[in-house]
Design a protein around this motif. Structure first.
Motif, PDB file in Angstrom:
ATOM      1  N   PHE A  42     -29.009   0.148  31.677  1.00  0.00           N
ATOM      2  CA  PHE A  42     -30.203   0.392  30.883  1.00  0.00           C
ATOM      3  C   PHE A  42     -30.865   1.609  31.513  1.00  0.00           C
ATOM      4  N   GLU A  43     -30.904   2.693  30.746  1.00  0.00           N
ATOM      5  CA  GLU A  43     -31.384   3.964  31.296  1.00  0.00           C
ATOM      6  C   GLU A  43     -32.890   4.090  31.220  1.00  0.00           C
ATOM      7  N   HIS A  44     -33.466   4.697  32.223  1.00  0.00           N
ATOM      8  CA  HIS A  44     -34.863   5.114  32.099  1.00  0.00           C
ATOM      9  C   HIS A  44     -34.923   6.191  31.021  1.00  0.00           C
ATOM     10  N   LEU A  91     -33.562  -7.938  32.626  1.00  0.00           N
ATOM     11  CA  LEU A  91     -32.482  -6.998  32.303  1.00  0.00           C
ATOM     12  C   LEU A  91     -31.224  -7.353  33.084  1.00  0.00           C
ATOM     13  N   TYR A 119     -27.709  -7.867  31.469  1.00  0.00           N
ATOM     14  CA  TYR A 119     -26.626  -6.936  31.801  1.00  0.00           C
ATOM     15  C   TYR A 119     -25.526  -7.604  32.599  1.00  0.00           C
TER      16      TYR A 119
END
Lengths: 785, 286
Positions: free
Chosen positions: B185-187, B268, B272
């Motif tokens: 999960f990208e910033h 998350l 994930y």
């Protein structure tokens, strides 16, 4: 030739810009040029004690260090002014450098000049400033609390001004009698303008002539020149030349007059050598005027069928630490006047409280007030649809100003000139396949999994800024007309001088198209000059989606004057009556006798030869127009966002974005589409990602693009565009303006879509940005119905 | 963006680099420059001396060593992502390297520089730990091998000693029956991992899981190892077993900042964990 208007010819600006041949301010250098760097406050609010510049001055290579006291001693004007005044407004002085108090992180305290930019930057660290840190007022609403830290002593409770529009009594009465009411409390996020090219200035001073030349990142060089002369430098206006070379975007931030460019000029004048400064990205995020930052409570009164009876809005609008150039206009005449949206609302009252906070100044950023207004009304209408059990499309249809009721006078001052709101909505719903999407959504809601949301935004904007008398009555210390000089050279080629100084919009292409269409000559025979106060007569600049409607109209009117003069000459040459001369396909001929004619080139040449001109015609061929529009223009449209939400993470994915816009006649469809794409992405950015965050002490926590999430290519989608064309009835081109439309419409479309997706959780509102965590929390605390 | 004054030395050989680091005052190693140079330009770092090791060819490249693979410290992320050796023997590293930042960064940024900087939201550390990686260093006292799980000691802090240089990392090769995955999960601003899950599962001859590893970036200050992944051993790697591991996941002291809170990072991690383990399983099957 007849089709040049409305054709997607490629932007003539692009080859140079794409291949790196563009020349931006920072690309210029002069012999002996020195470099400036600023000492900026690390505190949001502090009293300044002693400033010791001795170590910095002693650093080899440092030429000078100036403090606010030095500027004051020099006798120049030394301030940056506000150009928009409301009755009772508090306008505390904004000195070029702070002397006793700093009021936001990034507030300038001293400027260092060195022969080398590295040395200048080193010297900044050697300037020793004694600060006594003080508590800061950061929140736009809480700044008015009793006992809140005060930004300026002359503004009690940090209120700069209070402003009202509409009929309070009638609105209150309508609310009291209304069977249905909905309300909404919301925040409109503070955002950064984020031009890719940061602000930059290079000044040179010629002591022998007393002339200052300033190359700078400007959207309006003449306005900058005027303010430099009047308030900051005390130099005669005609001895200042401001040049805006290629400018890498502005989004409003390069309209405003800042201390920095004036100080670079001051340094050049003091030292007698050229001085340059280019902001770092950190300086840009700290000091470029920010956008938005409203706290609003809005209420709608409705009847049982969802017809709007009244609208009441109360907004706290942040001004930041000082009043920026046009800041007081943004939450008032660009906001309150737009709150009626596309709807026939019989009673409206809006009150705005503009407050000072210990933050960067806030001013116009793309859309400037109109995105905020659109967000309020479009969220409220959706809220009402939810409360009354109406489809969001249906409640809009029931309240639109009908297509046969234009011109339409709103309750908040504006007279909408033309429109067909049903038309754009119908087209958008058809394109997106609205009914099928609703069916899909209903099915998904029974199945679980990824959540589907559909959001509408039916927006209107007032642009083509603006009728000068109207803005004058509303507080502007400027007229918002535009000028154009059209010079036809003896060989028939044309140079256009426009006061609309472009910063990426493609004026050189679209303006050439306007002239080519009127004269029937190729666009390659027309050049457009802008951005230099010495070459261009005067101009108000490029912002507010005004360049086609106001700047373009000025050009068209000048060309009309050229044609009229040529017709006179042609009539003389053809020995015919002037009214019998027809100009078509670049040729003058006698009506009904096409063979009896003379070419454009012959007439133009004769104007310069002056061998055979009518007695009352002067030689030469050059016409100037100062065009003052009679009204704003009112582009409108319907945008539909389709989003999906990951139920586990809250991540929002935009699946589709359909936009049907009506911007009147279109000069260059490709450029118009590009503006819409950029604007919509700008709006999606605000809705999903962007937020300036100051902590309680006023420290800027989003000072780099590592923290401030500007949307990137992989985060957005291909946008589906279509148009309807309802020409503007009051300007010669029938154009309206398009630069801000996307940024105005998109935030509401996206937020409406996300709230729609979250309806099963009982969510009725979320503030921007709709980060994954915010959406996830809403799902955690909500109930899945 | 003008960094403070510094001296620059280019090392011609590895011993030369070590000698320079030992002798020079306040010296920092420059490899790809994608962490150090931005910090210097922001004046968050102002080393007196830079020792540029960028031309030390012996620190570049990928080679198999028995059941393990060695990746030189100066190998760029782009080279790792495209390496045929790694695609064959350790596709997890290719997947991770391909998800670091953008092509410009991947073309310059190096494996050694990345782990030496030890950004907790960086992508490589979790995979290195999950792959039983070893960081190989050399200094004036000789060579040293540090297990990746002990290498990252705190936020932006590693076990690298003064005047030591990372020469390469070693990871275990992934064989038949093993699947791996890296999901993050990208910033939205930086592209760094708010939560990056590296998962590896192996099916034994009997079709049951014989080995499982799960490790995260971005959730805690150092790579977060999930010992509970071992509960998959002996299962058929069915969804229920994987979901059980994810649900049981516990995080001590999750990172928290103005963008993403600790509780959200934990949520998350659970999501994930599930997704990365399932994807690894599906790949093992294939």
């Amino acid at each position: 030739m007849a089709t040049v208007l409305g054709s997607s010819i490629k932007r003539r600006e692009d080859p140079a810009l794409i291949t790196g041949d563009g020349k931006y301010t920072d690309d210029f250098a002069l012999p002996g040029m020195a470099h400036a760097a600023f000492v900026r406050s690390p505190h949001a609010h502090a009293r300044i004690g002693r400033i010791d510049t001795s170590a910095a001055r002693a650093l080899p290579g440092v030429l000078a260090v100036f403090t606010g006291a030095d500027v004051a001693k020099s006798g120049v004007g030394g301030v940056v002014p506000t150009c928009w005044l409301h009755p009772g407004i508090k306008t505390p002085a904004h000195p070029l450098l702070a002397t006793d108090t700093v009021r936001y992180v990034g507030d300038g305290v001293a400027v260092v000049v060195a022969a080398d930019p590295y040395v200048a930057r080193d010297a900044v660290d050697l300037v020793d400033v004694e600060y006594e840190p003080l508590p800061a007022a950061v929140d736009v609403e809480r700044a008015t609390d009793e006992g809140a830290p005060i930004v300026h002593a002359e503004a009690p409770r940090n209120i700069s001004f209070e402003w009202e529009l509409g009929d309070r009594a009638r609105t209150d009465a309508a609310f009291a009698a209304a069977p249905r009411r909905v309300d909404l409390s919301l925040r409109n996020t503070r955002t950064l303008p984020c031009a890719i090219e940061p602000r930059s200035a290079m000044a040179s001073w010629d002591a022998s002539t007393g002339k200052l030349t300033l190359r700078m990142t400007s959207q309006n060089p003449h306005v900058h020149r005027l303010l430099l002369s009047l308030a900051s430098l005390g130099l005669p206006e005609h001895r200042i030349r401001v040049i805006a070379p290629n400018v890498g975007g502005g989004f409003g931030s390069k309209i405003h007059h800042y201390p920095d460019e004036a100080l670079v000029s001051f340094c050049a004048m003091q030292l007698g050598r050229p001085v340059k400064w280019t902001a770092t990205r950190s300086e840009a995020t700290q000091t470029d005027a920010h956008g938005r930052d409203h706290v609003t409570r809005g209420e709608l009164a409705l009847d049982d069928d969802g017809r709007i009876l009244a609208l009441r809005v109360h907004t706290y609008a942040a001004m930041g630490a000082y009043l920026s150039t046009f800041a007081p206009a943004v939450p008032t005449y660009l906001y309150g006047t737009l709150l009626s949206g596309e709807y026939a609302i019989p009673a409206i009252h809006v009150k705005v409280v503009a407050t000072f906070t210990h933050t960067a100044p806030v001013d116009a950023v793309r859309g400037a007030g109109r995105p905020e207004a659109t967000f309020v009304i479009e969220r409220l209408v959706d809220r009402a649809a939810g409360a009354l059990g109406l489809d969001p499309a249906e409640i809009r249809r029931r309240n639109f100003v009908p297509a046969d009721q234009f011109p339409y006078q709103t309750q908040v001052a504006l007279l909408y000139d033309s429109g067909n709101y049903q038309g754009t909505l119908a087209k958008a719903l058809e394109m997106v396949g609205y009914e099928a999407l609703r069916a899909d959504q209903a099915q998904r809601r029974t199945q679980g999994g990824r959540l589907l949301g559909i959001g509408l935004s039916t927006y209107i904007e007032a642009c083509g800024l603006a009728p000068s008398q109207v803005v004058g009555s509303l507080g502007a210390q400027a007229g918002l007309w535009e000028s154009a000089k059209v010079r036809v050279h003896p060989t028939g080629t044309v140079t256009v001088f426009t006061g609309c100084s472009a910063h990426g919009q493609g004026h050189e292409t679209t303006y050439a198209q306007i002239v080519a269409d009127q004269l029937g000559i190729g666009v390659d025979r027309i050049d457009v000059v802008h951005g230099d106060t010495e070459e261009v007569q005067f101009g108000m600049g490029t912002y507010g989606s005004r360049s086609a409607a106001v700047g373009g109209s000025a050009i068209a009117k000048s060309v009309d004057k050229i044609v009229a003069k040529c017709r006179k000459i042609a009539a003389h040459l053809l020995e015919a009556a002037e009214e019998d001369i027809v100009f078509e396909d670049n040729r003058f001929h006698v009506r009904g006798a096409a063979a009896k004619g003379t070419g454009w080139g012959d007439v133009v040449l004769q104007a310069y030869l002056c061998h055979n001109l009518p007695d009352d015609v002067e030689p030469g061929l050059e016409e100037t127009t100062f065009y003052n529009p009679s009204n704003f223009t009112f582009p409108f449209g319907a945008h539909v966002a389709v989003v999906e939400i990951d139920p586990d993470t809250g991540e929002v994915t935009v699946l589709r974005y359909v936009a049907v816009d009506d911007v009147g006649h279109v000069i260059n469809p490709m450029i118009v589409d590009g503006q819409l794409h950029g604007g919509i992405v700008h709006g999606i950015g605000q809705a999903l990602f962007e937020q300036v965050i100051y902590d309680e002490t006023g420290q800027l926590l989003t000072g780099e693009l590592m923290d401030y999430a500007l949307p990137k290519a992989h985060q957005v989608i291909s946008i589906e565009l279509a148009r309807t064309v309802t020409p503007c009835p009051h300007n010669p081109l029938g154009v309206k303006g398009v630069g801000e439309a996307g940024a105005i419409a998109a935030p509401a479309a996206i937020v409406n879509a996300v709230v729609d997706a979250l309806a099963p959780f009982g969510v009725t509102h979320l503030d921007m940005p709709l980060t994954a965590e915010k959406v996830w929390r809403a799902m955690q605390s909500g109930r899945r119905l | 963006m003008f960094p403070a004054t510094f001296d620059y030395h280019r090392a011609e050989t590895l011993p030369d680099a070590i000698r320079l680091l030992a002798e020079l005052e306040d010296a920092k190693v420059l490899a790809g420059g994608h962490s150090l140079i931005p910090m210097m330009k922001l004046r968050l770092a102002a080393p007196a001396t830079i020792v540029d090791i960028g031309r030390l060819a012996e620190l570049k490249g990928v080679r198999p060593i028995g059941p393990r693979v060695a990746v030189g410290a100066l190998t760029t992320h782009a080279e790792v992502a495209a390496s045929p050796v790694l695609r064959e023997h350790c596709p997890l590293l290719c997947e991770v390297a391909g998800k670091i930042a953008d092509p410009q960064v991947r073309n310059r940024g190096t494996v050694g520089g990345n782990i030496a900087h030890a950004d907790p939201a960086s992508d490589l550390p979790a995979a290195l730990v999950a792959l039983d990686g070893v960081v190989c260093l050399v200094g004036s006292q000789g060579e040293r091998r540090v297990e990746a799980k002990h290498f990252f000691t705190d936020l932006l802090t590693t076990d690298v000693r003064p005047a030591e240089i990372i020469t390469h990392v070693e990871v275990r090769a992934i064989g038949r029956g093993t699947g791996s995955a890296y999901l993050k999960f990208e910033h939205p601003a930086s592209g760094y991992a708010v939560c990056g899950a590296a998962a590896i599962v192996t099916r034994g001859a009997n079709g049951r899981c014989s080995d499982a590893a799960l490790c995260f970036n971005g959730v805690t200050a150092t790579p977060l190892v999930i010992p509970g992944a071992a509960a998959l051993v002996g299962t058929g790697l069915d969804d229920a077993a994987i979901d059980g591991v994810a649900a049981a996941l516990v995080v001590q002291e999750p990172m928290s900042d103005v963008h993403f809170s600790g509780p959200y990072r934990v949520a998350l991690a659970r999501t994930y964990a599930k997704r990365a383990l399932r994807l690894a399983r599906d790949r093992a099957r294939a």
